[in-house]
Every structure is written in structure tokens, then in C-alpha cells.
Design a protein around this motif. Structure first.
Motif, short mmCIF file in Angstrom:
data_model
loop_
_atom_site.label_atom_id
_atom_site.label_comp_id
_atom_site.label_asym_id
_atom_site.label_seq_id
_atom_site.Cartn_x
_atom_site.Cartn_y
_atom_site.Cartn_z
N ILE A 180 5.11 4.52 2.91
CA ILE A 180 4.72 6.09 2.90
C ILE A 180 5.16 7.02 1.78
O ILE A 180 6.33 6.88 1.45
N SER A 181 4.57 8.07 1.47
CA SER A 181 4.82 8.85 0.51
C SER A 181 5.87 10.09 1.12
O SER A 181 5.28 10.57 2.18
N THR A 182 6.81 10.53 0.44
CA THR A 182 7.62 11.64 0.98
C THR A 182 7.42 12.76 -0.23
O THR A 182 8.19 13.43 -0.36
N ALA A 224 0.98 -1.21 0.07
CA ALA A 224 0.03 -0.01 0.05
C ALA A 224 0.86 1.29 -0.07
O ALA A 224 1.55 1.30 1.05
N HIS A 225 0.84 2.22 -1.05
CA HIS A 225 1.43 3.39 -0.95
C HIS A 225 0.63 4.48 -0.47
O HIS A 225 -0.57 4.90 -1.02
N ILE A 226 0.89 5.11 0.56
CA ILE A 226 0.12 5.78 1.46
C ILE A 226 0.44 7.23 1.37
O ILE A 226 1.46 7.58 1.74
N HIS A 227 -0.48 7.99 1.11
CA HIS A 227 -0.73 9.44 1.41
C HIS A 227 -1.61 9.45 2.64
O HIS A 227 -2.71 9.02 2.87
N ALA A 228 -1.42 10.92 3.11
CA ALA A 228 -2.43 11.36 4.32
C ALA A 228 -3.10 12.43 3.86
O ALA A 228 -2.73 13.34 3.06
N VAL A 284 -6.67 4.90 -6.86
CA VAL A 284 -7.42 6.20 -7.33
C VAL A 284 -6.40 7.33 -7.14
O VAL A 284 -6.66 8.40 -7.97
N GLU A 285 -5.19 7.18 -6.44
CA GLU A 285 -4.17 8.32 -6.54
C GLU A 285 -4.04 8.53 -8.14
O GLU A 285 -3.82 9.74 -8.43
N ASP A 286 -3.64 7.47 -8.92
CA ASP A 286 -3.31 7.48 -10.21
C ASP A 286 -4.17 7.80 -11.15
O ASP A 286 -4.30 8.38 -12.21
N VAL A 305 3.24 -3.65 -10.78
CA VAL A 305 2.07 -2.65 -11.47
C VAL A 305 1.68 -1.90 -10.08
O VAL A 305 1.30 -2.60 -9.02
N ARG A 306 1.42 -0.59 -10.00
CA ARG A 306 0.83 0.20 -9.21
C ARG A 306 -0.51 0.65 -9.88
O ARG A 306 -0.32 1.32 -10.73
N VAL A 307 -1.67 0.63 -8.88
CA VAL A 307 -2.87 1.04 -9.39
C VAL A 307 -3.42 1.78 -8.16
O VAL A 307 -3.13 1.42 -6.98
ZN LIG Z 1 2.06 8.89 -4.29
#
Ligand SMILES: [Zn+2]
Ligand SMILES: [Zn+2]
Ligand SMILES: [Zn+2]
Ligand SMILES: [Zn+2]
Lengths: 270, 270, 270, 270
Positions: free
Chosen positions: B81-83, B45-49, B225-227, B221-223
Motif C-alpha cells: 500500500i502506498s503512503t 502489487a503496489h496499490i494506490h486508491a 501505468v502509475e510510472d 523491477v517495478r512497472v
Molecule cells: Zn506509488
């Protein structure tokens, strides 16, 4: 094949007299070097200015003085003014010298990194500079530090902010931006829109082979102490020796050298 | 061929509830969506807050809350976590949530443009973030918005700031950065250093075909709603439907789906 | 994206019953397999014939018998007859079955190698076959075993011997001809003239990933026991299972399957 | 960058005195031209023979006579004998002159087309010629008329029939084989195995720019009336003028010219 446009970039923002005695920094040194390069075959001068301390500046008075001295010498070389990110802080700073109405100015169409800072050209800045150039009939040379900047330029053209032919300078070898490899050069060239006019500007020891590839592909070449302080391993370059080498390769391959009038025809300007 | 790692990027910085009701923004919504995607095959999980107003934030408390809820649900998905540049102003801001010691964090290795701003990641910031990740044993996922960033990552590795295997995410289709074309994807893949682990993250209607090309080339593959807020023309996506489609393609082609344990093995982490 | 044309190549010249029980060799076996593949989504049948001993032949009677049985079954699949180099000695041999006026026939536009012989198609033979196809309104499928054959086809088109759209089948993985790598496939696709219709036909274990790349790029796919006797490592293929897998991938990615009527529209034939 | 090997191909099979007075056809004419080209910088001579009527021949006596005259003149140029498909009918014919134990001989590793015939080199012939060269310590120059031939050579090397470094000559611009475009050249170069030594041999007006690209990429160059009867549009070439131009480009770019001793070192022969 079209005649070869040789652009000389004598000064840039980075080289100092401490690094090489052959970098021209005062208006007179710059104008003199450009005039000497014109005699050897350069048809365009890509001009940066330095202030009294030799530091990069976008102040109009320094550019005005360089152009005045070129006029004084009767040198017909095409004048191109840098609007690059290193010398100016604000958009207004970077646009200041455009008031001189040079034939051309540089326009980076995206952001990338320099060795120790970011090369920031955000969408608003790009539009701002492009609009001024459009209004003043200044031909933008699109400085491509990485692949995305080509498509950004295409979008700018679609938005009516650039006139055809698009004029690209493919910059390779700046640390933090696109490395100077044949593969990268070839890819950029394949990514250009149809009917583009393009040159390369290669930093580092690959500048001779990559410039040759550009010449073989019908592209043009920018050289100068801005991009390379070395002529070859251990040998310092002068603007004149760098221009001469490109001209000699062109002659050996049988490609004619463009005059300033040829440049106007190729760029579609008057 | 190696098992396929499916990463879900549920939220990002851009989508709002006004754009799509399917973007999770509260910690509970985000954790719930991630857990549901894990059930469908996502392993990372690639996470933004987002803060209470739904705006992008790097504040640690929001990330902590998302992770706490994932723990609570017993969801073993790998946390990343996204930076990224959009949510934080300073380097310290952007690094704040790394104190949570997630398994992974994103690290953009250069600058490019976003649609209306610059994506600024200067060399000092990159080093700063890389060092923290190295010390805390956080696996950096190198976010590649344009070609030069690959070589910047290679240089970072040479400087001892990254451990092998390098883990790349090729981001295509962000307006202002590299366009989402097969040619661009193929070129990036050819430009990767040997033994890299890589995925794609494609914004826009090309995300299905380009993700397939990645899957065929052995990439991941990353998918989410962010993208992409759209599943197909006119049909809004959910994180679950986006994950399901990739998993279905993988099954149809006969490629197994990686579990979180597989991810650790593939990334060489523990 | 255009609907996906799935072509089945059930027999070829190489597979024998000793190699796989699933290769159809008698006219009835071939027609039955083709009809079953049509039910699963194949819209074109690429047909080779075998004689009573199961050996490759260009004799018209065997082709006639296969077509008769397809007609009998009321199978509307598009018929494509091979004129390949392995089965016939002379140009006349190779053209013999064209007298049946199939909708399509294969046409290799150059020479390359097979594993133990040369795949000889000299310029005179190519012209001879192309002319017959042009006169009989048979759509040539241009079989590309190596890069030069694309340009040879372009020249044939310039000479008026081919009608647009040119229809290419990119054959990868025949030992002695172009290897089945993503790089080679991508290069061939970039080398095609504009407005081409194209498929891939990949021999060996790379046939699934390379077929997926073709599908993602808008190309079409040929599969069948002619090209692959294995479905996966150690598992023998049938024509039906090979067709089903491609159709399943297409469904998972959301690409529709072309019917024989779609094929006529896409190929521009009637 | 390694020194540049210039190979002269003075005669070939195609040019006649009717086409150009500057094609050497008798043993004396050929030896004289080669010796003159050696003086200008050529380090390898790629030799075809003609019989008394000026027709291509593989008969050993003509080759022997050419070599004898070169010896007589004391010309130290490296001798390379053609085994090409146009002059001989059988494998034995084509191998006949190898009995002279030249330093090198050409070896096409696959089949393609010539303008009006097939360039047939089937797997058995290739093995046959490779074995003779291996036994006699003759360095094979692998003649690449299309992409597949590179992989065929790699397979031959794996089978123990070629010694490293593999020595390739990329032939571009023969009608029916790979066209002379920068894209094709670049692709071939990227397809070479590591540690290859390679040159280009370009037929037609693109021979100067493509030779330059080769020189820039570290490759070597073959020129001569075999490949081009024109020096430039409307101007007939001589072997000497063609060699001189390449040497002049090399000098202008700063690349040294290889001597026959350098060739032995670069090819790893003695
Ligand atoms: Zn991101
Ligand atoms: Zn500059
Ligand atoms: Zn076939
Ligand atoms: Zn030859």
C-alpha cells in the motif's frame, strides 16, 4: 588553475552563543568578523541575519544593518544574502532582503530534509526567487543539498531563469541531506553542467579533506561557523581560523587566492 | 542470480482516464488489472486508491475494497500500500490504510520535489510511519527519490526502526527528483548498504533500458501505468503489456520470475 | 536507440575441440558457423584462423580460405580479421592477413596480461598496424583490455592514425586484464571519447548481464565460442545459441537488429 | 586520519643530467639527496640505480653502494628497491638487487605501455619476484599502471604470494599507461581491496592536485625527480622542494607526517 574563491559563512541559522562564543550574531559582530576574514583572504560573505533575540530572521532591517556596517568599514567583500528555508515562512519573507540588491543570494533548487524538519523549496518558490534575482541582477548561488537539485537548476537555466555561468554550492553533511563523503562529492561534481563555477560547503569533520578535494578539482570553498563550530576535534573554530586554514592549504599547493574583483570576473558579473 | 521480482504499480496518483483509458481507477478495475498482471508474472502489487471522483485518496475504505476484491479473486499477489505524499495531508491520513495490515507499504525516507509541488516527508513523519509498520509487521519499501534518502534509511535502520534486509525502490525520472540516467542509477546502486534488496521504478522513455540494467545487476523491477502511460513512443501502455515486456526480457536473459512465495523468502517476511 | 550490432567471434585462439566440440576450426567449419550466425542476426564476424593442427595462425592462406568460403556461400556478413597477440610473433606476422583488405580488423591499443603470458602491443607495433589499416581503408576495431588503451586510442586519433567514429570493443574478463564487473564496464564506457561506437566482449559467466548493460547503454555486443565455451553453467555453447540469446534479449527490449548495411552506416565505412 | 607517508623517488630510469641538473645519479648524489629529503619529512626512499654512464641498471653493486652510503650517513629512511621493467632484461636481472634484503621493493602486477616500449610483466615474472620477496621478507609495493593490475594483485594475495596489508602505489600519467585524471584516480581507489595501504605517484602537471586528493582520501604520496622534473611550469624541481611542498600541504591540512617507525607500523613489517 583558476584562483580560489574563499567564501565565509559566519553565522547561519543554527549556531548559538550557547554552542560557541565565536558565532557572530549582532550586525556589528557579523560585520566585524566578515571584515577580519576578508583580511585573511575571504572574497565572499554568505550572510544570514539574526534578530534581537539571536533568532534567524529574513527581516530586511537586520540585513541592511549588516551591509551598512560593512560599507562603513570599507570592506569590499562580495555580499551574498541567504534566502534559506529555515528563517522564513513565506516566499515573500524569504525574498524580503533581496530588495537590498546584494551582489549575490542563495537559491536552493529543490527540497530535502534538515535534521528535524523538511528543507522545503517547491518549484513555485524556486521560480519566484529566481525571477526576482534575475530582475535585480543578483547572482544566484545554487545551493545543492542533494543530486536532483543540479538537474532542477539546469532546467531553470533552460527556462531562461538563470544566466551562465551557473554558480553552484555543493552542500554536504547536513543530516537528512547528502552525506559528506568523497564519493558523493565526486559524483556531484561529475553531474554539474559544463562551464559551471562551483564551491563546496561541508558540515562536520570531513570538511577539511572534502574542501581539499574541491580545491584540487578546481572548485572553490566556503567555510565558517555556519557550517562548522569545531576547527578540529574538541577545538572550537572561529571564522578567521577556518578561513586561514583554507588559505594556507591553497598557498601550500600553489593556488592563488581570488580577490572580490576576481570573483566578479569568475562569476561573470559586474 | 536471484529470481526477478516484478512489481506492478497499476494506478498511482497522477494518471487519469483522460490521459489514458488503460489506467484502472475503481477498486474493481484495479483488482482486475492486478490479477491479470499476476497471471503474467507480477508478484507484488503496489496499490494506490482513488475515490469516487477518481482522485487520489488515503481513505481506508477504498484500499479495503481493492484488497477484498483481490481476495475474492483468490489472487495471491503480495499487497503493498502506498503512503505517498500526494494523496494525504496529514501523517494520520497517510498511515490510515496501514490498519489493513498489508504485507508491505511504501515509505519515502526524505523530501524532494514533484513537478509542481514538494514531496515532503520530514523526519518526524518518516519515524511515525516506520514505527507503525514495525509494530504491524508491514515490510516497508523505501522509496528513494534522491541520493540522501538512502542514508536516511540507513540511519533509520541504525535507530532500530527498520529490519534487514532493507528493501529499496529506486525511483528515477520524476521531474523535480533524480533524473533517469544510467549514471544516476548506477550511483544509487553503489550507495546502497550491503545485503539490500532493491528494485527500480523508472518514469519516462528510459524505463526499459534502466530496468534492464537493474535486472543485469541483480535488482528487481517495478512497472505499471502509475510510472508510464506509454509503452513506447506514441503507444499507450497497459499494465499487462508493461509486465509482459519485463518478463520477456527476463526469460530471454535466463532469469527466473519470482512467485509471491519467493518474494516472502527474498524479503525475509512470512 | 541505434540498432544493435551483433558480432560473432566463432573461434578465437584458445578453445580446442577437446574443450568443446562446438568450436569451428577448419575454414569450412568457421565459414559455415558464421553463415548460420548471420541467419540468426549476426552482422559482423570477428575471425581468427587455425592451421591444419588447429593451432592459431596469422598466415594469410587460412584467412583467405575462410573468406573465400564465406563469399561462396553468398554470406554478406562484415568480415573482421584478428591481429591479436597470441597467434603471431612479429608485427609482420600479425599484419599479414590485412593484405586481404577485410572491412575491419582488430587493433589492441596497449599491453596487458593474458592468463599465462603478456598481451604485448607496444607503441611501435600499434602504429605499424594502424597505418596499414588506414592505407587499406580497413576499419580498426580497438580492442580495450584495460583502461589505458582508451586514451592510447585517443592519442592515435590525435596523431591522425584513426578515423572517426572510433570503434571500440571493450574486452572484460580475460584473466590478467580487466575483470568482468559492472563497475569496470560502466567506467570504461564513461571513459570513451564522444561519438564513439562501442561493443562489449565479455568472457565468463558475467557475459549475459554485462552484455545487457551494454545493450541498455546503446552499445553493441560480441558473442561467440572465442569468448565463452559455456552457454550457461554446465551447458556448452554454440555460436548460434549465443547469437540467438542476444537477439532474443534485443527483441524483448524492443531494439532492432543491425544488418551488414546498417553496420557500414554506423561505422561510417562503405 | 593516519599519518602521511611521504616517499621520495629521486632518480628513476628516465631523467638525465641533460634534462635536469637536479637528478641525482651517482650513489653519493642519490644517498645525499635521500638524506636531505629525510630531513624534510620523507620516510621511504624508492631507489633506482644508474651505472657509471648514468644508464639504468639492476646490478646489485650499484644498489649496494647507495645503501652503504645511506647507512654511513645514519639515515633511517625505509629503503625500497625498484625491480621495474626498464632497467633489466631478464627476471634474474630484475631480482638481482633483492639479495640486499631491502625493507621493500617495487612489484608491477601486470603489463602496460611506456611511451616508446611495452612495460612487460608477465604472470610468471610477477610470481617469480613475489616469491623472492616473500621468502626474504621484503614488503612488495604493488605498482599499478592500469586498473587490471589491482585485481592481479588480489589474485596473487589469494594464491598466498602477498601478505596483508597489500601496499599499492597508483601510478598515473605515464604515457601509454593510465592518464593522470581525478576520475581515474578515484576509480582506482574505489577498486582497491579493503584494508589496503596506498599511495599515488603522479607524472606531469596534475601531480599536485592528484596528490592532494590522495592525501584527502587517506592515501600516501610519492614524489621525486623520477616522476617530475618540473616543480611548476618552467621551474625545475629538486627532490627536496618536491618533498617540502607535500609536507607543507599536509601541515596546512593538519595531517601528521609519518616517520620510518610509523611506516613499519602502517605496513605491518618489522
Ligand atoms: Zn506509488
Ligand atoms: Zn546559509
Ligand atoms: Zn579475437
Ligand atoms: Zn621507480
Amino acid at each position: 588553475m583558476e584562483k580560489l574563491i574563499v567564501t565565509v559563512a559566519p553565522t547561519g541559522n543554527v549556531p548559538t552563543k550557547a554552542m560557541t562564543p565565536f558565532v557572530p550574531v549582532t550586525p556589528e559582530e557579523i560585520a566585524e568578523d566578515i571584515a577580519a576574514c576578508y583580511e585573511k583572504g575571504a572574497a565572499v560573505a554568505h550572510i544570514h541575519a539574526r534578530n534581537e533575540e539571536g533568532r534567524p530572521t529574513h527581516e530586511i532591517k537586520f540585513f541592511a544593518e549588516i551591509l551598512r556596517r560593512l560599507d562603513e568599514k570599507g570592506c569590499p567583500i562580495i555580499r551574498q544574502i541567504s534566502t534559506g528555508a529555515r528563517a522564513g515562512k513565506t516566499a515573500q519573507d524569504r525574498a524580503e532582503a533581496l530588495a537590498l540588491n546584494p551582489a549575490s543570494a542563495s537559491l536552493a533548487t529543490g527540497s530535502s530534509n534538515f535534521p528535524t524538519s523538511a528543507n522545503v523549496n517547491d518549484p513555485a518558490l524556486i521560480e519566484y526567487l529566481a525571477k526576482i534575482m534575475l530582475e535585480r541582477n543578483i547572482k544566484p548561488e545554487l545551493e545543492i543539498f542533494d543530486t536532483a537539485m543540479i538537474n532542477n537548476a539546469v532546467q531553470l537555466h533552460k527556462a531562461g531563469l538563470l544566466k551562465e555561468p551557473l554558480l553552484f554550492n555543493l552542500v554536504l553533511g547536513v543530516k537528512g541531506s547528502l552525506p559528506a563523503t568523497p564519493k558523493n562529492l565526486f559524483f556531484l561534481v561529475e553531474s554539474l553542467p559544463p562551464n559551471s563555477v562551483w564551491s563546496v560547503s561541508v558540515i562536520g569533520p570531513q570538511h577539511v579533506p572534502l574542501s581539499m578535494i574541491a580545491m584540487a578539482l578546481g572548485g572553490h570553498v566556503r567555510v565558517g561557523v555556519e557550517d562548522n563550530i569545531y576547527y578540529s576535534k574538541g577545538v572550537l573554530a572561529t571564522n578567521v581560523t577556518l578561513v586561514e586554514r583554507i588559505v594556507n592549504i591553497a598557498k601550500a599547493m600553489g593556488r592563488e587566492i581570488a580577490t572580490p574583483d576576481d570573483v566578479k570576473r569568475i562569476w561573470g558579473v559586474n
